[in-house]
Design a protein around this motif. Structure first.
Motif, short mmCIF file in Angstrom:
data_model
loop_
_atom_site.label_atom_id
_atom_site.label_comp_id
_atom_site.label_asym_id
_atom_site.label_seq_id
_atom_site.Cartn_x
_atom_site.Cartn_y
_atom_site.Cartn_z
N VAL A 1 -8.57 22.23 2.06
CA VAL A 1 -8.88 20.92 1.50
C VAL A 1 -9.80 21.08 0.29
O VAL A 1 -9.61 20.43 -0.75
CB VAL A 1 -9.53 20.00 2.56
N PHE A 2 -10.80 21.94 0.40
CA PHE A 2 -11.71 22.20 -0.71
C PHE A 2 -10.94 22.72 -1.92
O PHE A 2 -11.13 22.24 -3.05
CB PHE A 2 -12.76 23.23 -0.28
N SER A 3 -10.07 23.68 -1.69
CA SER A 3 -9.30 24.26 -2.79
C SER A 3 -8.38 23.23 -3.43
O SER A 3 -8.25 23.18 -4.66
CB SER A 3 -8.46 25.45 -2.27
N ILE B 1 -6.98 19.39 -7.89
CA ILE B 1 -6.84 18.02 -8.41
C ILE B 1 -7.81 17.80 -9.57
O ILE B 1 -7.44 17.26 -10.61
CB ILE B 1 -7.10 16.99 -7.29
N HIS B 2 -9.04 18.23 -9.38
CA HIS B 2 -10.05 18.11 -10.44
C HIS B 2 -9.63 18.90 -11.67
O HIS B 2 -9.73 18.40 -12.81
CB HIS B 2 -11.40 18.61 -9.93
N TYR B 3 -9.14 20.09 -11.47
CA TYR B 3 -8.71 20.96 -12.58
C TYR B 3 -7.60 20.31 -13.40
O TYR B 3 -7.62 20.30 -14.63
CB TYR B 3 -8.23 22.30 -12.01
N VAL B 4 -6.62 19.73 -12.69
CA VAL B 4 -5.49 19.11 -13.38
C VAL B 4 -5.92 17.87 -14.16
O VAL B 4 -5.55 17.70 -15.33
CB VAL B 4 -4.39 18.73 -12.36
N GLU C 1 -18.43 13.87 -13.21
CA GLU C 1 -18.50 12.91 -14.31
C GLU C 1 -17.20 12.83 -15.10
O GLU C 1 -16.85 11.77 -15.62
CB GLU C 1 -19.65 13.27 -15.26
N ASN C 2 -16.47 13.92 -15.17
CA ASN C 2 -15.22 13.92 -15.93
C ASN C 2 -14.12 13.12 -15.24
O ASN C 2 -13.04 12.92 -15.82
CB ASN C 2 -14.74 15.35 -16.17
N LEU C 3 -14.37 12.68 -14.02
CA LEU C 3 -13.39 11.85 -13.30
C LEU C 3 -13.80 10.39 -13.26
O LEU C 3 -13.19 9.60 -12.54
CB LEU C 3 -13.22 12.37 -11.86
#
Length: 272
Positions: free
Chosen positions: A3-5, A10-13, A39-41
């Motif tokens: 789940v962490f990975s 998701i954040h990376y994409v 913050e970027n999300l």
């Protein structure tokens, strides 16, 4: 770990290559100290709250894979709209000053602004006043506008229908583009109360379980004292008294838990 990975992916994409725990040289230290940066999300409210729950530095407090699949980020537009309608109906029946209504208004300024009417088109505003009065700084009343105008969509003048878009997607995006945090905030607040309830069964996608969590959040230890503050309508509406995690209306927003509540996770709304 999976789940962490997945949360990191998701954040990376969505951020085009960024990691929620920073650069490689500092990443391991940041994870161990829980120093996450989302913050970027900020422009993706539902994704931000999901990732926050997925990449929590404490494994036991992460959202489950099953809950991830049922998160509002992945709901189709008709389910999102139906959820907002249903919440409006439930909150509308609450007496003034009830714990649910107070909690819903905790972050009203951040969610709908000081005067949410300023974000709506004049034609829609002219139509609102014909049927009832609204409190323009209230989350409850903003939800009521969405519910009422959806139910009476065919009665809206053609020019107003063009402004708000077609049902369900155009209509939903008209409001969420003006109140980006409304859906995830409402979802989080209701998760504080809906512990054993079938209220949402009719709008839950057929492949997901109704929101009847079997485990408590880290606030469970205080549920016995909190539940004593719930009104009779809250007790009958949202399940047995001892199954209500009644979040105090005075609780600072920064203390909202990130712990998932099984099929109805409570997600943290503030930066970790």
């Amino acid at each position: 770990v999976d789940v962490f990975s997945a949360g990191c992916v998701i954040h990376y994409v969505l951020t085009k290559g960024e990691h929620p725990y920073g650069k490689c040289v500092e990443r391991e230290l940041n994870i161990s100290h829980g120093r996450v940066n989302l913050e970027n999300l900020n422009c993706f409210p539902e994704a931000r709250e999901l990732v926050a729950a997925m990449v929590h530095f404490e494994p036991s407090l992460r959202i489950t894979a099953d809950d991830c699949m049922h998160h509002p980020l992945f709901w189709p537009d008709d389910i999102k709209l139906a959820f907002l309608e249903l919440v409006s109906d439930r909150v509308e029946s609450e007496p003034e000053g009830s714990l649910i209504r107070q909690t819903l208004e905790n972050e009203a300024v951040q969610v709908v602004g000081e005067s949410w009417y300023e974000r709506l088109d004049q034609g829609l505003l002219d139509n609102l006043g014909k049927y009832r009065k609204y409190d323009f700084d209230s989350v409850r009343d903003c939800l009521r506008v969405i519910r009422n105008k959806k139910h009476h969509y065919r009665d809206l003048p053609e020019e107003v229908q063009e402004k708000v878009g077609s049902l369900p997607s155009g209509f939903l995006q008209y409001f969420l583009s003006r109140f980006p945090r409304l859906l995830i905030y409402t979802y989080s607040v209701m998760a504080c109360f809906v512990i054993e309830s079938q209220d949402f069964t009719n709008i839950t996608p057929s492949n997901s379980a109704p929101p009847t969590p079997s485990k408590k959040s880290r606030f469970a230890s205080s549920s016995s004292s909190s539940s004593s503050n719930a009104t009779d309508s809250e007790k009958s509406m949202f399940g047995r008294t001892d199954d209500i995690v009644a979040l105090q209306a005075t609780l600072p927003p920064s203390q909202l838990p990130a712990t998932p509540l099984s099929s109805f996770p409570q997600l943290k709304l503030n930066p970790l």
